[in-house]
Scaffold this motif. Structure first.
Motif, PDB file in Angstrom:
ATOM      1  N   GLN A 175       0.904  -1.354   0.001  1.00  0.00           N
ATOM      2  CA  GLN A 175       0.054   0.009   0.022  1.00  0.00           C
ATOM      3  C   GLN A 175       1.067   1.224  -0.044  1.00  0.00           C
ATOM      4  O   GLN A 175       0.557   2.330  -0.708  1.00  0.00           O
ATOM      5  CB  GLN A 175      -1.128  -0.127   1.305  1.00  0.00           C
ATOM      6  CG  GLN A 175      -2.200  -0.970   1.085  1.00  0.00           C
ATOM      7  CD  GLN A 175      -3.026  -1.145   2.241  1.00  0.00           C
ATOM      8  OE1 GLN A 175      -2.386  -1.002   3.383  1.00  0.00           O
ATOM      9  NE2 GLN A 175      -4.053  -1.618   2.277  1.00  0.00           N
ATOM     10  N   SER A 176       1.802   1.227   0.695  1.00  0.00           N
ATOM     11  CA  SER A 176       2.833   2.345   0.944  1.00  0.00           C
ATOM     12  C   SER A 176       3.421   2.669  -0.289  1.00  0.00           C
ATOM     13  O   SER A 176       3.833   3.934  -0.699  1.00  0.00           O
ATOM     14  CB  SER A 176       3.900   2.236   1.841  1.00  0.00           C
ATOM     15  OG  SER A 176       4.892   1.275   1.831  1.00  0.00           O
ATOM     16  N   ILE A 177       3.991   1.799  -1.053  1.00  0.00           N
ATOM     17  CA  ILE A 177       4.345   1.837  -2.614  1.00  0.00           C
ATOM     18  C   ILE A 177       3.588   2.334  -3.702  1.00  0.00           C
ATOM     19  O   ILE A 177       3.951   2.411  -5.067  1.00  0.00           O
ATOM     20  CB  ILE A 177       5.612   0.843  -2.762  1.00  0.00           C
ATOM     21  CG1 ILE A 177       4.994  -0.437  -2.907  1.00  0.00           C
ATOM     22  CG2 ILE A 177       6.660   0.708  -1.996  1.00  0.00           C
ATOM     23  CD1 ILE A 177       5.844  -1.387  -3.350  1.00  0.00           C
ATOM     24  N   GLY A 178       2.242   2.323  -3.405  1.00  0.00           N
ATOM     25  CA  GLY A 178       1.231   2.502  -4.469  1.00  0.00           C
ATOM     26  C   GLY A 178       0.918   1.330  -5.261  1.00  0.00           C
ATOM     27  O   GLY A 178       0.330   1.659  -6.341  1.00  0.00           O
ATOM     28  N   GLU A 179       1.231  -0.052  -4.866  1.00  0.00           N
ATOM     29  CA  GLU A 179       0.719  -1.274  -5.805  1.00  0.00           C
ATOM     30  C   GLU A 179      -0.681  -1.501  -5.788  1.00  0.00           C
ATOM     31  O   GLU A 179      -1.148  -1.270  -4.532  1.00  0.00           O
ATOM     32  CB  GLU A 179       1.353  -2.432  -5.398  1.00  0.00           C
ATOM     33  CG  GLU A 179       3.138  -2.270  -5.736  1.00  0.00           C
ATOM     34  CD  GLU A 179       3.353  -2.442  -7.036  1.00  0.00           C
ATOM     35  OE1 GLU A 179       2.337  -2.834  -7.838  1.00  0.00           O
ATOM     36  OE2 GLU A 179       4.487  -2.080  -7.391  1.00  0.00           O
ATOM     37  N   PRO A 180      -1.217  -1.647  -6.852  1.00  0.00           N
ATOM     38  CA  PRO A 180      -2.840  -1.982  -6.752  1.00  0.00           C
ATOM     39  C   PRO A 180      -3.127  -3.282  -6.734  1.00  0.00           C
ATOM     40  O   PRO A 180      -4.247  -3.551  -5.984  1.00  0.00           O
ATOM     41  CB  PRO A 180      -3.328  -1.632  -8.334  1.00  0.00           C
ATOM     42  CG  PRO A 180      -1.954  -1.833  -9.099  1.00  0.00           C
ATOM     43  CD  PRO A 180      -0.828  -1.562  -8.434  1.00  0.00           C
ATOM     44  N   THR A 181      -2.295  -4.218  -6.746  1.00  0.00           N
ATOM     45  CA  THR A 181      -2.618  -5.536  -6.322  1.00  0.00           C
ATOM     46  C   THR A 181      -1.540  -6.090  -5.689  1.00  0.00           C
ATOM     47  O   THR A 181      -0.402  -5.599  -5.558  1.00  0.00           O
ATOM     48  CB  THR A 181      -2.979  -6.348  -7.512  1.00  0.00           C
ATOM     49  OG1 THR A 181      -1.858  -6.673  -8.638  1.00  0.00           O
ATOM     50  CG2 THR A 181      -4.327  -5.829  -8.524  1.00  0.00           C
ATOM     51  N   ILE A 182      -1.832  -7.501  -5.063  1.00  0.00           N
ATOM     52  CA  ILE A 182      -0.689  -8.176  -4.427  1.00  0.00           C
ATOM     53  C   ILE A 182      -0.740  -9.570  -4.467  1.00  0.00           C
ATOM     54  O   ILE A 182      -1.866 -10.145  -4.696  1.00  0.00           O
ATOM     55  CB  ILE A 182      -0.694  -7.762  -2.958  1.00  0.00           C
ATOM     56  CG1 ILE A 182       0.579  -8.380  -2.090  1.00  0.00           C
ATOM     57  CG2 ILE A 182      -2.043  -8.198  -2.116  1.00  0.00           C
ATOM     58  CD1 ILE A 182       0.624  -7.776  -0.726  1.00  0.00           C
ATOM     59  N   PRO A 183       0.382 -10.274  -4.906  1.00  0.00           N
ATOM     60  CA  PRO A 183      -0.039 -11.842  -4.955  1.00  0.00           C
ATOM     61  C   PRO A 183      -0.374 -12.295  -3.622  1.00  0.00           C
ATOM     62  O   PRO A 183      -0.004 -11.990  -2.541  1.00  0.00           O
ATOM     63  CB  PRO A 183       1.515 -12.449  -5.249  1.00  0.00           C
ATOM     64  CG  PRO A 183       2.356 -11.074  -5.672  1.00  0.00           C
ATOM     65  CD  PRO A 183       1.759  -9.922  -5.044  1.00  0.00           C
ATOM     66  N   ALA A 184      -1.438 -13.169  -3.470  1.00  0.00           N
ATOM     67  CA  ALA A 184      -2.200 -13.841  -2.254  1.00  0.00           C
ATOM     68  C   ALA A 184      -2.295 -15.207  -2.525  1.00  0.00           C
ATOM     69  O   ALA A 184      -2.776 -15.681  -3.770  1.00  0.00           O
ATOM     70  CB  ALA A 184      -3.206 -13.009  -2.121  1.00  0.00           C
ATOM     71  N   PHE A 185      -1.987 -16.050  -1.413  1.00  0.00           N
ATOM     72  CA  PHE A 185      -2.378 -17.449  -1.386  1.00  0.00           C
ATOM     73  C   PHE A 185      -3.688 -17.554  -0.747  1.00  0.00           C
ATOM     74  O   PHE A 185      -4.113 -17.172   0.350  1.00  0.00           O
ATOM     75  CB  PHE A 185      -1.352 -18.247  -0.393  1.00  0.00           C
ATOM     76  CG  PHE A 185      -1.666 -19.513  -0.279  1.00  0.00           C
ATOM     77  CD1 PHE A 185      -1.512 -20.525  -1.535  1.00  0.00           C
ATOM     78  CD2 PHE A 185      -1.923 -20.255   0.800  1.00  0.00           C
ATOM     79  CE1 PHE A 185      -1.936 -21.902  -1.434  1.00  0.00           C
ATOM     80  CE2 PHE A 185      -2.350 -21.690   0.848  1.00  0.00           C
ATOM     81  CZ  PHE A 185      -2.213 -22.394  -0.453  1.00  0.00           C
ATOM     82  N   VAL A 186      -4.730 -17.880  -1.491  1.00  0.00           N
ATOM     83  CA  VAL A 186      -6.173 -17.803  -1.325  1.00  0.00           C
ATOM     84  C   VAL A 186      -6.591 -19.329  -0.759  1.00  0.00           C
ATOM     85  O   VAL A 186      -6.450 -20.411  -1.613  1.00  0.00           O
ATOM     86  CB  VAL A 186      -7.024 -17.421  -2.356  1.00  0.00           C
ATOM     87  CG1 VAL A 186      -8.596 -17.472  -2.070  1.00  0.00           C
ATOM     88  CG2 VAL A 186      -6.518 -16.165  -3.029  1.00  0.00           C
ATOM     89  N   VAL A 187      -7.155 -19.651   0.483  1.00  0.00           N
ATOM     90  CA  VAL A 187      -7.477 -20.600   1.143  1.00  0.00           C
ATOM     91  C   VAL A 187      -8.911 -20.543   1.680  1.00  0.00           C
ATOM     92  O   VAL A 187      -9.630 -19.356   1.652  1.00  0.00           O
ATOM     93  CB  VAL A 187      -6.806 -21.142   2.481  1.00  0.00           C
ATOM     94  CG1 VAL A 187      -5.247 -21.179   2.098  1.00  0.00           C
ATOM     95  CG2 VAL A 187      -6.667 -19.897   3.358  1.00  0.00           C
TER      96      VAL A 187
END
Length: 299
Positions: free
Chosen positions: A74-86
């Protein structure tokens, strides 16, 4: 947690669709290091989330672990993030988040320990909590006992390793009576359970507990400028006048003693036998400030 719960997939999740399940404060320096590493080499480990569909058909994700990485993105302004969805329910998601914090041991002690209480409040018994968090059963029982009695100050001391858990439980058992607490500390010392630095730390914590209370969050309110009254100003003024009067008296007393010493030395130095003895013993010098008072016109 079942194997089915642990199965999942890696997805790119919009940051504004992620809700933090178990938020906690972070060390600023460590957070800056996380941001710096992500900028330099990217995200090494995805965050873990679980999906929660909303009534309007939109999907939200509860963050299970990786709050520091999420805030860094969030601090570097990225719109998305890789996430492991369970796919897990709310209770299992909370347990996974709590277990992650316990494993890292970087969250604030009260946040960690309050999580144990929250598991108990959700219906888990002490044995199940111990199994799910990897803590010993005796530790969980002791922590819950201190939590039930509102002993936050003792809890923090235990989690930080300043005093043993059994010491905290004994202090909590006897209450705030200073005599009883001192008896407990003496018994623990004599039995060898409390020695050296831990004994010093225990005494210090007991004093803080008696003067500041059991909670670490609430302190006696300080007086503000709005509470200043005419009477309080007069009292402060009188107190300062008394202090200065005492200082003047001490100065006058010191001056009288100095004059007495100077007069006595002047009489002694008038005796030639005495001065001959001082010269023989190499004691015929005086500090300048004293010599100027013995012989104001020089010698």
């Amino acid at each position: 947690m079942s194997k089915q719960h642990r199965q999942g997939s890696i997805q790119m999740i919009p940051l504004d669709c992620i809700v933090v399940l178990n938020p906690r404060e972070r060390n600023h320096r460590q957070f800056e290091e996380i941001v710096g590493n992500i900028k330099a080499i990217g995200l090494k480990k995805p965050i873990t989330v679980t999906p929660r569909p909303l009534a309007d058909g939109k999907e939200r994700f509860l963050l299970i672990c990786g709050e520091g990485r999420l805030k860094a993105y969030q601090s570097i302004g990225e719109p998305t993030i890789p996430a492991f969805v369970v796919q897990v329910n709310d209770e299992d998601a909370f347990i996974m988040s709590l277990a992650e914090n316990i494993a890292r041991r970087q969250c604030r002690p009260l946040e960690l320990l309050a999580g144990i209480k929250q598991l108990r409040d959700q219906g888990y018994d002490k044995q199940v909590i111990a199994q799910k968090t990897g803590l010993s059963l005796d530790y969980v029982k002791g922590i819950l006992t201190l939590l039930e009695h509102g002993e936050e100050r003792l809890l923090v001391a235990v989690e930080n390793g300043r005093i043993p858990l059994n010491t905290a439980l004994e202090i909590a058992r006897v209450g705030n009576e200073e005599k009883n607490v001192q008896i407990v500390l003496q018994e623990l010392y004599e039995s060898g359970q409390l020695r050296g630095k831990q004994l010093i730390q225990a005494r210090r914590i007991v004093m803080q507990r008696q003067s500041l209370g059991r909670s670490v969050a609430h302190h006696p309110p300080r007086k503000t400028s709005s509470e200043v009254t005419t009477n309080s100003l007069v009292r402060s003024y009188q107190k300062e006048v008394d202090r200065q009067k005492l200082m003047v008296k001490k100065a006058e007393f010191a001056q009288q003693r100095l004059l007495f010493v100077a007069g006595a030395l002047r009489q002694l130095f008038a005796d030639e036998n005495f001065t001959t003895l001082l010269r023989a013993e190499a004691l015929d010098t005086l500090p300048t400030y004293l010599a100027e008072r013995v012989w104001p016109e020089g010698h």
